[in-house]
Design an enzyme around this catalytic site. Sequence first.
Site, mmCIF file in Angstrom:
data_model
loop_
_atom_site.group_PDB
_atom_site.id
_atom_site.type_symbol
_atom_site.label_atom_id
_atom_site.label_comp_id
_atom_site.label_asym_id
_atom_site.label_seq_id
_atom_site.Cartn_x
_atom_site.Cartn_y
_atom_site.Cartn_z
ATOM 1 C CE LYS A 292 -13.103 -1.697 0.566
ATOM 2 N NZ LYS A 292 -12.550 -1.552 1.906
ATOM 3 C CE LYS B 175 -6.425 -6.729 -1.797
ATOM 4 N NZ LYS B 175 -6.579 -6.463 -0.356
ATOM 5 C CE LYS C 82 -4.414 -1.668 1.476
ATOM 6 N NZ LYS C 82 -5.606 -1.471 2.250
HETATM 7 N N1 AQP Z 1 -9.664 -9.293 -3.556
HETATM 8 C C1 AQP Z 1 -10.060 -9.820 -2.413
HETATM 9 N N2 AQP Z 1 -10.298 -11.147 -2.326
HETATM 10 C C2 AQP Z 1 -10.729 -11.697 -1.155
HETATM 11 N N3 AQP Z 1 -10.954 -10.989 -0.022
HETATM 12 C C3 AQP Z 1 -10.727 -9.666 -0.072
HETATM 13 N N4 AQP Z 1 -10.843 -8.689 0.845
HETATM 14 C C4 AQP Z 1 -10.491 -7.501 0.289
HETATM 15 N N5 AQP Z 1 -10.137 -7.681 -0.992
HETATM 16 C C5 AQP Z 1 -10.275 -9.009 -1.255
HETATM 17 C C6 AQP Z 1 -11.300 -8.909 2.218
HETATM 18 O O1 AQP Z 1 -12.342 -7.985 2.479
HETATM 19 C C7 AQP Z 1 -12.323 -7.651 3.870
HETATM 20 C C8 AQP Z 1 -12.450 -6.169 4.015
HETATM 21 O O2 AQP Z 1 -11.326 -5.529 3.435
HETATM 22 P P1 AQP Z 1 -11.037 -4.032 3.805
HETATM 23 O O3 AQP Z 1 -12.129 -3.179 3.387
HETATM 24 O O4 AQP Z 1 -10.711 -3.932 5.229
HETATM 25 O O5 AQP Z 1 -9.756 -3.613 3.060
HETATM 26 P P2 AQP Z 1 -8.792 -4.210 2.030
HETATM 27 O O6 AQP Z 1 -8.447 -5.620 2.321
HETATM 28 O O7 AQP Z 1 -7.672 -3.282 2.004
HETATM 29 O O8 AQP Z 1 -9.687 -4.130 0.729
HETATM 30 P P3 AQP Z 1 -9.235 -3.586 -0.662
HETATM 31 O O9 AQP Z 1 -10.349 -3.715 -1.600
HETATM 32 O O10 AQP Z 1 -7.954 -4.206 -1.066
HETATM 33 O O11 AQP Z 1 -9.056 -2.053 -0.367
HETATM 34 P P4 AQP Z 1 -7.923 -1.095 -0.869
HETATM 35 O O12 AQP Z 1 -8.054 -0.971 -2.324
HETATM 36 O O13 AQP Z 1 -8.253 0.178 -0.146
HETATM 37 O O14 AQP Z 1 -6.630 -1.699 -0.443
HETATM 38 C C9 AQP Z 1 -11.034 -8.207 4.451
HETATM 39 O O15 AQP Z 1 -11.331 -9.369 5.215
HETATM 40 C C10 AQP Z 1 -10.219 -8.563 3.248
HETATM 41 O O16 AQP Z 1 -9.414 -9.698 3.516
#
Ligand code: AQP
Length: 333
Positions: A201, A198, A114
């Site tokens: 968002k 991955k 990140k």
């Molecule tokens: N691609 C993914 N596949 C499976 N699980 C996922 N999670 C996120 N992306 C995937 C799971 O969703 C839960 C909530 O995630 P979060 O909102 O806390 O943040 P994150 O993991 O940082 O989600 P993003 O989409 O990857 O956000 P950004 O783009 O901001 O970095 C968690 O349980 C996560 O494992």
Amino acid sequence: MSKKIFSGVQPTGNLHLGNYLGAIKNFVELNNEKDNECFFCVVDLHAITTKQEPKELKKNIRETAATFIASGIDPKKSIIFNQSMVSAHSEAAWILSCVSKIGWLNRMTQFKEKAGKDKEKASIGLYSYPVLMAADILLYDTTHVPVGDDQKQHLELCRDIAQKFNNDFNAPEFLRLPEPLIQKEFSRIMSLKDGLKKMSKSDPSDLSRVNLTDDKDQISNKIKKAKTDPLPIPSELNDLSQRPETANLLGIYSSLKNQNLEKSINEFNGKNFSEFKKKLSEILIEKIEPISKEIKKLLKDEKYLDTILLEGSQKADEIASKKIKEIKKLVGF
Ligand code: AQP
């Protein structure tokens, strides 16, 4: 055995299929198990580790709560709440950061991903994010944490922090070591544009993900445009190892159908992508469109969503404030 479940989702907008299949779908199953005590948290303190527009954040907090409810979490059975409304989270995070080692945090791969190349410019909050996550979990004597595969390392760190606190303050088993609940299959959903990245968002391309607020046409358009390769669907699991986009799309299909990858391969073996993508769109629309419609309906009733979050936060606060009192006592405050 009844379980104490804690998990959170950041209100950073664009909740997507990866969040659903990797985490929220699992939350719903745990919510539905009879004796479980579940806490599902809108982790807004985590969200501000990267810059958020205040008005957008407010909107995204409600949208995350709406997504939980629209996906099937019952706010009467599970506690849905807002992290920033329970001050024990911030207090416990500080205390736990004082027992955590810099060396442990330096190993966290999510920070590296990140923060990108320019780590010096990342916020301190982004770096210490996993300590706040440990505080969230440990305040509730959580037994199980349902998360996607990307959070596995943070959960291992949470166990190390708990163990260290218990040792340092001579309080064996005071902080309970939680178990991860990570699905064996399909625990990491990849981008529709790049099978090695991955689904996320923050990906600037909306075509890289299916948002949980997408309608029928948006879903089928995104699947039509999803990256594939020139070969037909393979007949063997092993043939997927060098074909990340195909593996990802078949994984999404299998997860939504609740069937293993082998069964999906047998279903489409030798067929071309247009036939498979048509079926994939159909199942996505069947599962995601009702959630999308319900989210939009719930978002029209801000008062209802705010009440759910306020009442949930009051219930969570009752538990967390007792635990932080005990933590402070052990520390010597
Ligand atoms: N691609 C993914 N596949 C499976 N699980 C996922 N999670 C996120 N992306 C995937 C799971 O969703 C839960 C909530 O995630 P979060 O909102 O806390 O943040 P994150 O993991 O940082 O989600 P993003 O989409 O990857 O956000 P950004 O783009 O901001 O970095 C968690 O349980 C996560 O494992």
